[in-house]
Design a protein around this motif. Structure first.
Motif, PDB file in Angstrom:
ATOM      1  N   TYR A 179     -18.397  19.109  26.673  1.00 32.25           N
ATOM      2  CA  TYR A 179     -17.442  19.374  27.744  1.00 32.25           C
ATOM      3  C   TYR A 179     -17.494  20.842  28.163  1.00 32.25           C
ATOM      4  N   ARG A 180     -17.390  21.080  29.475  1.00 35.08           N
ATOM      5  CA  ARG A 180     -17.320  22.452  29.995  1.00 35.08           C
ATOM      6  C   ARG A 180     -16.149  22.576  30.966  1.00 35.08           C
ATOM      7  N   GLU A 181     -15.384  23.635  30.766  1.00 36.75           N
ATOM      8  CA  GLU A 181     -14.286  23.942  31.682  1.00 36.75           C
ATOM      9  C   GLU A 181     -14.813  24.478  33.003  1.00 36.75           C
ATOM     10  N   GLY A 182     -15.937  25.195  32.952  1.00 41.22           N
ATOM     11  CA  GLY A 182     -16.492  25.806  34.151  1.00 41.22           C
ATOM     12  C   GLY A 182     -15.970  27.212  34.371  1.00 41.22           C
ATOM     13  N   ASN A 183     -16.267  27.761  35.520  1.00 45.84           N
ATOM     14  CA  ASN A 183     -15.902  29.137  35.840  1.00 45.84           C
ATOM     15  C   ASN A 183     -14.425  29.244  36.241  1.00 45.84           C
ATOM     16  N   PRO A 184     -13.865  30.472  36.179  1.00 52.73           N
ATOM     17  CA  PRO A 184     -12.464  30.661  36.589  1.00 52.73           C
ATOM     18  C   PRO A 184     -12.286  30.473  38.099  1.00 52.73           C
ATOM     19  N   SER A 185     -11.072  30.115  38.489  1.00 54.62           N
ATOM     20  CA  SER A 185     -10.744  29.924  39.906  1.00 54.62           C
ATOM     21  C   SER A 185     -10.227  31.232  40.519  1.00 54.62           C
ATOM     22  N   PRO A 186     -10.326  31.383  41.842  1.00 48.32           N
ATOM     23  CA  PRO A 186     -10.901  30.434  42.802  1.00 48.32           C
ATOM     24  C   PRO A 186     -12.420  30.387  42.697  1.00 48.32           C
ATOM     25  N   ARG A 187     -12.964  29.169  42.704  1.00 43.00           N
ATOM     26  CA  ARG A 187     -14.411  29.012  42.504  1.00 43.00           C
ATOM     27  C   ARG A 187     -15.068  28.148  43.580  1.00 43.00           C
ATOM     28  N   TYR A 188     -14.265  27.627  44.506  1.00 43.81           N
ATOM     29  CA  TYR A 188     -14.787  26.905  45.677  1.00 43.81           C
ATOM     30  C   TYR A 188     -13.896  27.210  46.865  1.00 43.81           C
ATOM     31  N   LEU A 189     -14.510  27.493  48.023  1.00 39.56           N
ATOM     32  CA  LEU A 189     -13.744  27.654  49.253  1.00 39.56           C
ATOM     33  C   LEU A 189     -14.585  27.215  50.443  1.00 39.56           C
ATOM     34  N   PRO A 190     -13.939  26.480  51.389  1.00 39.77           N
ATOM     35  CA  PRO A 190     -14.620  26.262  52.664  1.00 39.77           C
ATOM     36  C   PRO A 190     -14.651  27.573  53.439  1.00 39.77           C
ATOM     37  N   LEU A 191     -15.662  27.761  54.246  1.00 36.25           N
ATOM     38  CA  LEU A 191     -15.799  28.984  55.033  1.00 36.25           C
ATOM     39  C   LEU A 191     -15.329  28.734  56.463  1.00 36.25           C
TER      40      LEU A 191
ATOM     41  N   SER B 229     -18.838  28.586  43.036  1.00 35.71           N
ATOM     42  CA  SER B 229     -19.442  28.975  41.763  1.00 35.71           C
ATOM     43  C   SER B 229     -18.682  28.225  40.681  1.00 35.71           C
ATOM     44  N   MET B 230     -18.939  26.924  40.614  1.00 38.34           N
ATOM     45  CA  MET B 230     -18.168  26.050  39.744  1.00 38.34           C
ATOM     46  C   MET B 230     -18.474  26.268  38.265  1.00 38.34           C
ATOM     47  N   GLY B 231     -19.750  26.484  37.941  1.00 40.78           N
ATOM     48  CA  GLY B 231     -20.111  26.711  36.547  1.00 40.78           C
ATOM     49  C   GLY B 231     -20.230  25.448  35.718  1.00 40.78           C
ATOM     50  N   LEU B 232     -20.623  24.354  36.366  1.00 41.82           N
ATOM     51  CA  LEU B 232     -20.852  23.072  35.681  1.00 41.82           C
ATOM     52  C   LEU B 232     -19.631  22.549  34.917  1.00 41.82           C
ATOM     53  N   PRO B 233     -18.460  22.498  35.533  1.00 42.68           N
ATOM     54  CA  PRO B 233     -17.360  21.813  34.848  1.00 42.68           C
ATOM     55  C   PRO B 233     -17.683  20.327  34.745  1.00 42.68           C
ATOM     56  N   ASN B 234     -17.576  19.762  33.546  1.00 43.15           N
ATOM     57  CA  ASN B 234     -17.847  18.330  33.370  1.00 43.15           C
ATOM     58  C   ASN B 234     -17.270  17.870  32.042  1.00 43.15           C
ATOM     59  N   GLU B 235     -17.239  16.568  31.858  1.00 42.43           N
ATOM     60  CA  GLU B 235     -16.569  15.986  30.695  1.00 42.43           C
ATOM     61  C   GLU B 235     -17.466  15.860  29.469  1.00 42.43           C
ATOM     62  N   GLY B 236     -18.727  16.298  29.584  1.00 43.18           N
ATOM     63  CA  GLY B 236     -19.669  16.105  28.490  1.00 43.18           C
ATOM     64  C   GLY B 236     -20.400  14.780  28.634  1.00 43.18           C
ATOM     65  N   TYR B 237     -21.665  14.743  28.212  1.00 38.05           N
ATOM     66  CA  TYR B 237     -22.521  13.600  28.541  1.00 38.05           C
ATOM     67  C   TYR B 237     -22.008  12.272  27.998  1.00 38.05           C
ATOM     68  N   GLU B 238     -21.310  12.299  26.848  1.00 39.47           N
ATOM     69  CA  GLU B 238     -20.855  11.029  26.264  1.00 39.47           C
ATOM     70  C   GLU B 238     -19.849  10.330  27.170  1.00 39.47           C
ATOM     71  N   TYR B 239     -19.085  11.091  27.923  1.00 41.19           N
ATOM     72  CA  TYR B 239     -18.123  10.522  28.869  1.00 41.19           C
ATOM     73  C   TYR B 239     -18.850   9.708  29.935  1.00 41.19           C
ATOM     74  N   TYR B 240     -19.944  10.275  30.453  1.00 42.77           N
ATOM     75  CA  TYR B 240     -20.697   9.598  31.513  1.00 42.77           C
ATOM     76  C   TYR B 240     -21.555   8.468  30.950  1.00 42.77           C
ATOM     77  N   LEU B 241     -21.985   8.610  29.706  1.00 46.24           N
ATOM     78  CA  LEU B 241     -22.698   7.515  29.045  1.00 46.24           C
ATOM     79  C   LEU B 241     -21.765   6.325  28.871  1.00 46.24           C
ATOM     80  N   ASN B 242     -20.528   6.580  28.485  1.00 49.91           N
ATOM     81  CA  ASN B 242     -19.549   5.503  28.339  1.00 49.91           C
ATOM     82  C   ASN B 242     -19.254   4.856  29.687  1.00 49.91           C
ATOM     83  N   PHE B 243     -19.139   5.675  30.737  1.00 48.93           N
ATOM     84  CA  PHE B 243     -18.931   5.143  32.088  1.00 48.93           C
ATOM     85  C   PHE B 243     -20.094   4.232  32.483  1.00 48.93           C
ATOM     86  N   ALA B 244     -21.307   4.687  32.187  1.00 50.79           N
ATOM     87  CA  ALA B 244     -22.496   3.904  32.539  1.00 50.79           C
ATOM     88  C   ALA B 244     -22.548   2.591  31.761  1.00 50.79           C
TER      89      ALA B 244
END
Length: 313
Positions: free
Chosen positions: A51-63, A72-87
């Motif tokens: 699991y990764r929290e990613g970079n601090p906010s603000p990290r996305y903005l529309p222009l 600059s999100m920094g790969l926030p995600n739940e960790g591969y096992e979460y997506y393996l379980n989803f799959a």
């Protein structure tokens, strides 16, 4: 009268549109929205081993002015096992193929994640992300040709089944040539997705004289309409150089017109990022209709009739 269906990695998609990895794909709730939308497929958030929290906010903005976005999100995600379980629990009879994005912070992590998916023997398609520009201290593997080839030498025989890679934008003809020569060595590497965001732009607020996002002193990946022409160039460059493989186009799509241009450049499917982030999953119904109207007006009944047929002067 108009057929928007396509095939990628041997799987049939009812239409060519889906989300760009990174948008509407991190949690099961996000992915449920994609399943319920009028997309033709869906892809998960690029997974790291843990699991990764990613970079601090603000990290996305529309222009402003509809130019696009910076992130600059920094790969926030739940960790591969979460997506393996989803799959493992995904309804593959739904007619929407499932793509799984993997972005290990090392080759060893990618190997472990691929091994887990191979062992599960699921009908999803793996996509290895060689192009995350927003993890501090981690360069994009897609710009290190030797390291990228070394990774594919390890991963392609391990995955065995058809898979794809997500690429950064390239800006030099020599880089198109070198990268394509590498990809053509691997028969089960059946598609490339291009482009990821244009790395390390800087957006500054005129009034406050400050960078708009916090991570990396304001440096972040550019997406949306401003990257359309770079995306089209990459799609067409690889379409021309990878005759036995496919290209998924992503970058700059705000309407059916840009989807049409991606297909004209050679895309077999098209992903939507910034516009999906800003508009939500109803974007797929709108853009499918716009593309249908364009094809009717131009007299095209299927995507095959104009894919890759951009004219040159």
């Amino acid at each position: 009268m108009v057929d928007l269906s396509t095939k990628v990695a041997g799987l049939s998609l009812p239409n060519l549109l889906f989300n760009a990895s990174g948008v509407c794909c991190q949690t099961e709730a996000d992915l449920k929205l994609m399943i319920e939308s009028e997309s033709g497929s869906l892809i998960t958030k690029s997974a790291t081993y843990e699991y990764r929290e990613g970079n601090p906010s603000p990290r996305y903005l529309p222009l402003p002015s509809g130019l696009g976005s910076i992130n600059s999100m920094g790969l926030p995600n739940e960790g591969y096992e979460y997506y393996l379980n989803f799959a493992k629990n995904y309804d593959y009879s739904s007619k929407k193929p499932l793509f799984i994005s993997l972005s290990g912070l090392s080759l060893a992590d990618n190997v472990k994640m691929c091994e887990a998916f191979v062992a599960a023997d699921l009908p999803c398609v793996l996509e290895v992300n060689f192009s995350c520009p927003n993890v501090p201290g981690k360069p994009q593997l897609g710009y290190d040709m030797e390291a990228m080839e070394n990774a594919l030498n390890v991963l392609a025989p391990l995955i065995k089944k058809p898979f794809g890679v997500k690429l950064p934008p390239y800006f030099d003809i020599a880089h198109f040539d070198t990268a394509a020569a590498i990809f053509n060595k691997f028969d089960n590497l059946v598609y490339v997705t291009c482009i990821n965001s244009v790395g390390n732009g800087l957006a500054i607020d005129f009034e406050t004289e400050s960078a708009l996002i916090k991570p990396k002193d304001g440096f972040g990946g550019l997406g949306g309409l401003m990257v359309l022409n770079t995306a089209l160039a990459n799609v067409n460059a690889f379409y021309r150089r990878l005759p036995t493989k496919q290209v998924i186009g992503v970058g700059g799509v705000t309407s059916g017109k840009e989807v049409f241009l991606h297909v004209l450049a050679g895309a077999s499917a098209v992903q939507i990022g910034t516009t999906l982030k800003e508009e939500g999953p109803t974007v797929f119904a709108r853009i499918n209709k716009e593309l249908t109207d364009i094809m009717i007006a131009k007299g095209y009944k299927s995507l095959d009739e104009f894919r890759g047929k951009v004219k040159t002067l």
